[in-house]
Design a protein around this motif. Structure first.
Motif, PDB file in Angstrom:
ATOM      1  N   LEU A  78      51.080  34.444  31.129  1.00 56.13           N
ATOM      2  CA  LEU A  78      51.322  35.518  31.914  1.00 56.13           C
ATOM      3  C   LEU A  78      52.537  35.449  32.703  1.00 56.13           C
ATOM      4  O   LEU A  78      53.385  36.394  32.944  1.00 56.13           O
ATOM      5  CB  LEU A  78      50.091  35.617  33.111  1.00 56.13           C
ATOM      6  CG  LEU A  78      50.284  36.620  33.950  1.00 56.13           C
ATOM      7  CD1 LEU A  78      50.082  37.982  33.689  1.00 56.13           C
ATOM      8  CD2 LEU A  78      49.172  36.431  35.139  1.00 56.13           C
ATOM      9  N   VAL A  92      48.962  43.788  32.812  1.00 60.16           N
ATOM     10  CA  VAL A  92      48.073  42.905  32.174  1.00 60.16           C
ATOM     11  C   VAL A  92      46.631  42.685  32.618  1.00 60.16           C
ATOM     12  O   VAL A  92      46.529  42.589  33.711  1.00 60.16           O
ATOM     13  CB  VAL A  92      48.699  41.509  32.022  1.00 60.16           C
ATOM     14  CG1 VAL A  92      48.137  40.252  31.363  1.00 60.16           C
ATOM     15  CG2 VAL A  92      50.241  41.797  31.620  1.00 60.16           C
ATOM     16  N   MET A  94      43.357  40.081  32.215  1.00 63.48           N
ATOM     17  CA  MET A  94      42.882  38.549  31.820  1.00 63.48           C
ATOM     18  C   MET A  94      41.778  38.879  31.368  1.00 63.48           C
ATOM     19  O   MET A  94      40.650  39.740  31.601  1.00 63.48           O
ATOM     20  CB  MET A  94      43.011  37.812  33.057  1.00 63.48           C
ATOM     21  CG  MET A  94      44.449  37.510  33.548  1.00 63.48           C
ATOM     22  SD  MET A  94      45.705  37.376  32.533  1.00 63.48           S
ATOM     23  CE  MET A  94      45.576  35.720  32.108  1.00 63.48           C
ATOM     24  N   ILE A 112      48.408  40.646  37.589  1.00 58.86           N
ATOM     25  CA  ILE A 112      47.599  41.449  36.778  1.00 58.86           C
ATOM     26  C   ILE A 112      46.926  42.749  37.296  1.00 58.86           C
ATOM     27  O   ILE A 112      47.019  43.004  38.541  1.00 58.86           O
ATOM     28  CB  ILE A 112      46.412  40.200  36.435  1.00 58.86           C
ATOM     29  CG1 ILE A 112      45.400  40.034  37.649  1.00 58.86           C
ATOM     30  CG2 ILE A 112      47.138  38.867  36.097  1.00 58.86           C
ATOM     31  CD1 ILE A 112      44.243  39.294  37.523  1.00 58.86           C
TER      32      ILE A 112
END
Length: 224
Positions: A78, A92, A94, A112
Motif C-alpha cells: 500500500l 484501495v 484491503m 485505504i
C-alpha cells in the motif's frame, strides 16, 4: 444495469476495472469470478511487484489488496502504491482473514477506502464493491461539476480524498478488532478505549476539513 450472479441480483451503475493483488490463487480466482459475474472486469496478480507494474502502465478504478503476503505484505505494498503519480487517486480495499486492528487503522486508515474480511460470500463482495461505487461516482460527479464552475482542481481533489477518508475511517472503526496489548499503566480495555478515541479524533479532523471546504466552496457538497 441488473446482473444475475446466481444467488441474487446486483445493481451495477457502471462497469469498473479492478486489480486484485493476492498471493493465494484460491482467493484471486474467487474474487475475480465474483466480480466478473456481477459485471466488472478484473486482472489478478500474485505479487506486489506485478501489481505495481500493472498500476504504472494501466488504469484501474479499484485495487483489492491482500494483507498477508510474502515477502512484501499488503501494508508495505500500500505504501508503494501511494507513492505512484496516481496513487492517491486510486481507491484501495484491503482484504484479510484476520480482523483489522486499531493501530493499523491509525497508521493506514487514511490511505485505504475499505476492508474485506475473508472468506466472503460472492454476493456480499459484489454488494460491498457496488455500494462503494454508487457513492463514489456521485462524489466524482459532484467534484467534476464544481470544477467546471470554477472551483480549483486542487480543492476538488482534496475534497474527493477527504470524502473517501471519512467514509473509510467510519467503516473501519465499526469493525476494529477490540484486542490491544496492555502496557504497564493501562489494561487492554483502557488501551482499546484510548485508541478508539484517537480514531474518532482522526475522523473529526477530516470532517472539519471537509466542512471548511464546503463553507469556502458551496458548489461542493457531501450528499454522498
Amino acid at each position: 444495469m441488473i446482473n444475475n450472479t446466481g444467488r441474487g441480483y446486483v445493481m451495477i451503475r457502471k462497469q469498473k476495472n479492478i486489480l486484485i493483488i493476492d498471493d493465494e490463487s484460491v482467493f484471486r480466482e474467487a474474487q475475480c469470478s465474483a466480480l466478473t459475474a456481477c459485471g466488472h472486469t478484473c486482472i489478478s496478480v500474485e505479487s506486489a511487484g506485478d501489481g505495481i507494474q500493472r498500476l504504472k502502465s494501466e488504469h484501474y478504478d479499484l485495487v483489492l489488496l491482500d494483507i498477508m503476503m510474502d515477502p512484501l505484505d499488503g501494508w508495505d505494498t500500500l505504501d508503494l502504491i501511494k507513492t505512484l503519480p496516481q496513487g492517491q487517486e486510486i481507491p484501495v480495499f484491503m482484504s484479510s482473514a484476520k480482523s483489522v486492528f486499531a493501530d493499523e487503522i491509525l497508521r493506514f486508515g487514511e490511505q485505504i477506502s475499505g476492508f474485506i474480511k475473508k472468506p466472503f460470500v460472492d454476493d456480499d463482495l459484489c454488494e460491498y464493491i457496488n455500494k462503494f461505487f454508487e457513492w463514489y461516482d456521485i462524489v466524482l460527479a459532484d467534484a467534476a461539476g464544481a470544477g467546471s464552475k470554477g472551483v480549483p482542481s486542487d480543492v476538488c481533489a482534496e475534497w474527493i480524498l477527504l470524502s473517501r477518508q471519512v467514509r473509510a475511517l467510519i467503516g473501519l472503526k465499526e469493525i476494529v478488532n477490540p484486542r490491544c496489548i496492555p502496557n504497564g499503566t493501562e489494561s487492554e480495555e483502557m488501551v482499546f478505549a484510548r485508541k478508539l478515541k484517537d480514531i474518532q479524533e482522526l475522523i473529526d479532523e477530516k470532517m472539519n476539513k471537509l466542512s471548511s471546504i464546503n463553507r469556502d466552496y458551496p458548489l461542493l457538497s457531501i450528499r454522498g
